[in-house]
Write a protein that holds these residues in place. Structure first.
Motif, PDB file in Angstrom:
ATOM      1  N   ILE A 147     -15.708  28.191  20.494  1.00  0.00           N
ATOM      2  CA  ILE A 147     -14.926  26.957  20.532  1.00  0.00           C
ATOM      3  C   ILE A 147     -15.298  26.044  19.367  1.00  0.00           C
ATOM      4  N   ASP A 148     -16.580  25.954  19.037  1.00  0.00           N
ATOM      5  CA  ASP A 148     -17.027  25.122  17.910  1.00  0.00           C
ATOM      6  C   ASP A 148     -16.440  25.580  16.582  1.00  0.00           C
ATOM      7  N   ALA A 149     -16.163  26.864  16.448  1.00  0.00           N
ATOM      8  CA  ALA A 149     -15.588  27.375  15.194  1.00  0.00           C
ATOM      9  C   ALA A 149     -14.227  26.752  14.913  1.00  0.00           C
ATOM     10  N   TYR A 150     -13.586  26.236  15.935  1.00  0.00           N
ATOM     11  CA  TYR A 150     -12.265  25.616  15.794  1.00  0.00           C
ATOM     12  C   TYR A 150     -12.326  24.135  15.445  1.00  0.00           C
ATOM     13  N   SER A 151     -13.501  23.546  15.435  1.00  0.00           N
ATOM     14  CA  SER A 151     -13.625  22.090  15.348  1.00  0.00           C
ATOM     15  C   SER A 151     -12.955  21.481  14.121  1.00  0.00           C
ATOM     16  N   GLU A 152     -12.902  22.176  13.012  1.00  0.00           N
ATOM     17  CA  GLU A 152     -12.271  21.630  11.813  1.00  0.00           C
ATOM     18  C   GLU A 152     -11.081  22.480  11.369  1.00  0.00           C
ATOM     19  N   SER A 153     -10.386  23.054  12.324  1.00  0.00           N
ATOM     20  CA  SER A 153      -9.275  23.945  11.993  1.00  0.00           C
ATOM     21  C   SER A 153      -7.952  23.388  12.496  1.00  0.00           C
ATOM     22  N   LEU A 154      -6.897  24.057  12.137  1.00  0.00           N
ATOM     23  CA  LEU A 154      -5.550  23.728  12.608  1.00  0.00           C
ATOM     24  C   LEU A 154      -5.290  24.265  14.005  1.00  0.00           C
ATOM     25  N   PHE A 155      -6.169  25.096  14.507  1.00  0.00           N
ATOM     26  CA  PHE A 155      -5.917  25.872  15.706  1.00  0.00           C
ATOM     27  C   PHE A 155      -6.599  25.314  16.938  1.00  0.00           C
ATOM     28  N   THR A 156      -5.975  25.587  18.082  1.00  0.00           N
ATOM     29  CA  THR A 156      -6.560  25.270  19.381  1.00  0.00           C
ATOM     30  C   THR A 156      -7.205  26.550  19.903  1.00  0.00           C
ATOM     31  N   PRO A 157      -8.476  26.490  20.312  1.00  0.00           N
ATOM     32  CA  PRO A 157      -9.122  27.708  20.806  1.00  0.00           C
ATOM     33  C   PRO A 157      -8.383  28.277  22.008  1.00  0.00           C
ATOM     34  N   CYS A 158      -8.394  29.583  22.112  1.00  0.00           N
ATOM     35  CA  CYS A 158      -7.710  30.294  23.189  1.00  0.00           C
ATOM     36  C   CYS A 158      -8.734  31.115  23.954  1.00  0.00           C
ATOM     37  N   VAL A 159      -9.050  30.658  25.154  1.00  0.00           N
ATOM     38  CA  VAL A 159      -9.921  31.400  26.061  1.00  0.00           C
ATOM     39  C   VAL A 159      -9.044  31.921  27.192  1.00  0.00           C
ATOM     40  N   ILE A 160      -9.563  32.790  28.015  1.00  0.00           N
ATOM     41  CA  ILE A 160      -8.723  33.435  29.026  1.00  0.00           C
ATOM     42  C   ILE A 160      -8.024  32.420  29.925  1.00  0.00           C
TER      43      ILE A 160
END
Length: 175
Positions: free
Chosen positions: A71-84
């Motif tokens: 989830i932290d990898a998404y912190s500065e991205s355009l994307f919303t994390p996708c978990v199950i």
């Protein structure tokens, strides 16, 4: 029907397996969505093809991250994390969407868990299997439709037709 591979395209980027890609593809008329699912090191299913790759401005580590690291990898991205859970919520909110689940590891355990935790969505999930003998197991989890993805088949190419003759029910094949 067209299938949005890895969720489809979002901001000119493909293979992100992101909620953003799913939503953008849905808006473009897609109703079938293939999503790659992988386990984190602490046992959570998340939407990711493999670790050690870069998708947009998300750089996955070369090791299997924890759920929090994912989830932290998404912190500065355009994307919303996708978990199950968020994936299944998205599927619930898009009542005419169908998920094609490409589980990258421990697929039988993952599919049994998905079936048990999200029984109302089973009829809108099409699991991929990689070995023919997994067909009856996956059907026993309550999934009516199954795709045999040949890219991880252990047998020889010449044996594929022989294996097909053994199926007692219809199956789709992905080459």
């Amino acid at each position: 029907n067209r299938i949005a591979h890895a969720g489809g395209q979002y901001h000119e980027m493909v293979l992100t397996n992101s909620l953003n890609a799913l939503t953008a593809s849905y808006a473009r008329g897609y109703r079938y969505f293939e999503v790659d699912l992988n386990y984190t090191s602490d046992g959570f299913l998340v939407c990711a093809h493999r670790w050690g790759s870069k998708k947009g401005n998300i750089l996955w580590p070369d090791y299997t991250p924890t759920r929090d690291e994912y989830i932290d990898a998404y912190s500065e991205s355009l994307f919303t994390p996708c978990v199950i859970d968020s994936l299944m919520n998205w599927l619930s909110e898009h009542g005419d969407a169908t998920l094609i689940a490409d589980v990258k590891q421990n697929e039988l355990i993952a599919l049994a868990s998905i079936s048990e935790e999200y029984p109302k969505l089973r009829d809108r999930i099409i699991p991929q299997i990689f070995q023919p003998n997994d067909f009856s197991k996956v059907r026993s989890f309550g999934f009516d439709r199954v795709i045999w993805a040949l890219y991880r088949f252990d047998g020889e190419n010449s044996s594929i037709l022989d294996e097909l003759k053994k199926f007692s029910e219809p199956i789709a094949i992905s080459v």
